[in-house]
Motif scaffolding. Structure first.
Motif, PDB file in Angstrom:
ATOM      1  N   LEU A   1      -1.698  15.520  35.093  1.00  0.00           N
ATOM      2  CA  LEU A   1      -1.226  15.295  33.725  1.00  0.00           C
ATOM      3  C   LEU A   1      -0.370  14.033  33.696  1.00  0.00           C
ATOM      4  O   LEU A   1       0.773  14.032  34.148  1.00  0.00           O
ATOM      5  CB  LEU A   1      -0.424  16.518  33.235  1.00  0.00           C
ATOM      6  N   ARG A   2      -0.906  12.957  33.154  1.00  0.00           N
ATOM      7  CA  ARG A   2      -0.259  11.650  33.264  1.00  0.00           C
ATOM      8  C   ARG A   2       1.083  11.563  32.536  1.00  0.00           C
ATOM      9  O   ARG A   2       1.923  10.757  32.874  1.00  0.00           O
ATOM     10  CB  ARG A   2      -1.209  10.561  32.776  1.00  0.00           C
ATOM     11  N   GLY A   3       1.282  12.392  31.519  1.00  0.00           N
ATOM     12  CA  GLY A   3       2.549  12.369  30.806  1.00  0.00           C
ATOM     13  C   GLY A   3       3.623  13.222  31.450  1.00  0.00           C
ATOM     14  O   GLY A   3       4.779  13.210  31.013  1.00  0.00           O
ATOM     15  N   ASP A   4       3.262  13.941  32.501  1.00  0.00           N
ATOM     16  CA  ASP A   4       4.188  14.843  33.190  1.00  0.00           C
ATOM     17  C   ASP A   4       5.075  14.029  34.136  1.00  0.00           C
ATOM     18  O   ASP A   4       4.565  13.373  35.049  1.00  0.00           O
ATOM     19  CB  ASP A   4       3.364  15.862  33.975  1.00  0.00           C
ATOM     20  N   PRO A   5       6.415  14.060  33.948  1.00  0.00           N
ATOM     21  CA  PRO A   5       7.299  13.280  34.832  1.00  0.00           C
ATOM     22  C   PRO A   5       7.119  13.609  36.310  1.00  0.00           C
ATOM     23  O   PRO A   5       7.148  12.706  37.155  1.00  0.00           O
ATOM     24  CB  PRO A   5       8.705  13.644  34.339  1.00  0.00           C
ATOM     25  N   MET A   6       6.921  14.885  36.637  1.00  0.00           N
ATOM     26  CA  MET A   6       6.757  15.256  38.043  1.00  0.00           C
ATOM     27  C   MET A   6       5.470  14.668  38.619  1.00  0.00           C
ATOM     28  O   MET A   6       5.430  14.249  39.780  1.00  0.00           O
ATOM     29  CB  MET A   6       6.750  16.775  38.200  1.00  0.00           C
ATOM     30  N   PHE A   7       4.416  14.631  37.818  1.00  0.00           N
ATOM     31  CA  PHE A   7       3.172  14.022  38.288  1.00  0.00           C
ATOM     32  C   PHE A   7       3.341  12.518  38.441  1.00  0.00           C
ATOM     33  O   PHE A   7       2.869  11.922  39.414  1.00  0.00           O
ATOM     34  CB  PHE A   7       2.023  14.323  37.322  1.00  0.00           C
ATOM     35  N   ARG A   8       4.014  11.883  37.478  1.00  0.00           N
ATOM     36  CA  ARG A   8       4.280  10.440  37.574  1.00  0.00           C
ATOM     37  C   ARG A   8       5.089  10.126  38.836  1.00  0.00           C
ATOM     38  O   ARG A   8       4.852   9.111  39.501  1.00  0.00           O
ATOM     39  CB  ARG A   8       5.025   9.965  36.339  1.00  0.00           C
ATOM     40  N   MET A   9       6.012  10.996  39.177  1.00  0.00           N
ATOM     41  CA  MET A   9       6.810  10.798  40.385  1.00  0.00           C
ATOM     42  C   MET A   9       5.938  10.922  41.627  1.00  0.00           C
ATOM     43  O   MET A   9       6.094  10.161  42.587  1.00  0.00           O
ATOM     44  CB  MET A   9       7.973  11.796  40.423  1.00  0.00           C
ATOM     45  N   SER A  10       5.007  11.866  41.619  1.00  0.00           N
ATOM     46  CA  SER A  10       4.103  12.007  42.778  1.00  0.00           C
ATOM     47  C   SER A  10       3.232  10.764  42.923  1.00  0.00           C
ATOM     48  O   SER A  10       2.968  10.307  44.036  1.00  0.00           O
ATOM     49  CB  SER A  10       3.224  13.260  42.628  1.00  0.00           C
ATOM     50  N   GLN A  11       2.806  10.182  41.797  1.00  0.00           N
ATOM     51  CA  GLN A  11       2.021   8.953  41.843  1.00  0.00           C
ATOM     52  C   GLN A  11       2.855   7.785  42.378  1.00  0.00           C
ATOM     53  O   GLN A  11       2.365   6.955  43.150  1.00  0.00           O
ATOM     54  CB  GLN A  11       1.498   8.622  40.443  1.00  0.00           C
ATOM     55  N   ALA A  12       4.118   7.732  41.962  1.00  0.00           N
ATOM     56  CA  ALA A  12       5.005   6.668  42.441  1.00  0.00           C
ATOM     57  C   ALA A  12       5.226   6.780  43.942  1.00  0.00           C
ATOM     58  O   ALA A  12       5.262   5.762  44.656  1.00  0.00           O
ATOM     59  CB  ALA A  12       6.339   6.731  41.699  1.00  0.00           C
TER      60      ALA A  12
END
Length: 254
Positions: free
Chosen positions: A167-178
């Protein structure tokens, strides 16, 4: 005496603010200046490594800030993402710095390498701190990833499910991508350095007393193996879903 203030405004000048005179005085090749070609090559070698140390220090400032950001449950994800993103940019530039070293003529490097004594990049304190913060010493995930896992646990979520959800809008997912981008940057920097060393000295021993190429190869690590395992699990789950769909609907799977 040099002043850091602009004479007309009594405010910091460009050279004063950046301490240019001091900065330009920090390159001291050991090659005699009358051997100009080797002297220039060694100056290049010193300048690249000094720039690399500055980038490593900046990366550590950013990663320390990211660790501190998640020291409490109410840490700001956007601040964390900003810091980790900037550290990743430092890693990309460090890889480019490593590529620059490949521009050294082998004969020039061989000529001044003997003067380095036991000085070695393996002695870089910033590099050792980076490995510790990223958990690259084989003694745990490291404080950066530990903080992320604590936040994930506090949210009651599972890493594998989070990664698979995407889920691209999910902060936790964005953090995993970072984190994945940071790890990729670190890996790319290491392997680029390894390729340059292979080209420059082959299997000769390192100046710091290491086995050289063998030592570097043994130290290669990708940060955050739990994250990469979760990403691999997501691929496996996607393949299984496609297979199940094919069996139900008679669709061939490539």
């Amino acid at each position: 005496m040099y002043s850091h203030l602009h004479p007309a405004t009594e405010r910091p000048s460009y050279a004063g603010y950046l301490r240019i005179p001091e900065l330009m005085s920090l390159q001291h090749p050991l090659t005699p200046p009358d051997d100009l070609r080797t002297f220039r090559a060694e100056h290049f070698f010193i300048a690249v490594h000094q720039c690399s140390e500055l980038l490593l220090r900046q990366a550590m400032l950013e990663l320390d800030a990211a660790v501190e950001c998640l020291a409490t449950p109410d840490g700001d994800a956007e601040d964390w993402l900003e810091s980790v993103g900037r550290a990743t940019d430092c890693m990309v530039t460090l890889r480019q710095q490593a590529e620059l070293l490949g521009r050294l003529p082998v004969e020039c490097f061989a000529a001044f390498r003997q003067r380095l004594g036991t000085a070695s990049g393996a002695q870089s304190a910033h590099f050792h701190r980076l490995r510790t913060v990223l958990g690259m010493n084989g003694d745990g995930p490291g404080p950066l990833f530990e903080g992320y896992l604590r936040l994930l646990d506090h949210s009651g979520r599972d890493l594998a499910e989070l990664v698979a959800g995407g889920l691209r809008g999910d902060p936790m997912f964005r953090m995993s991508q970072a984190l994945a981008e940071l790890a990729q940057g670190v890996w790319s920097w290491q392997t680029t350095h390894l390729h340059v060393v292979t080209r420059m000295i082959g299997d000769r021993p390192g100046t710091g007393g290491t086995t050289g190429l063998e030592h570097l190869t043994s130290r290669l690590r990708t940060p955050f193996p739990q994250l990469w395992a979760a990403r691999a699990e997501a691929h496996a789950g996607h393949t299984q879903t496609r297979s199940s769909h094919a069996e139900t609907h008679g669709v061939p799977v490539a």
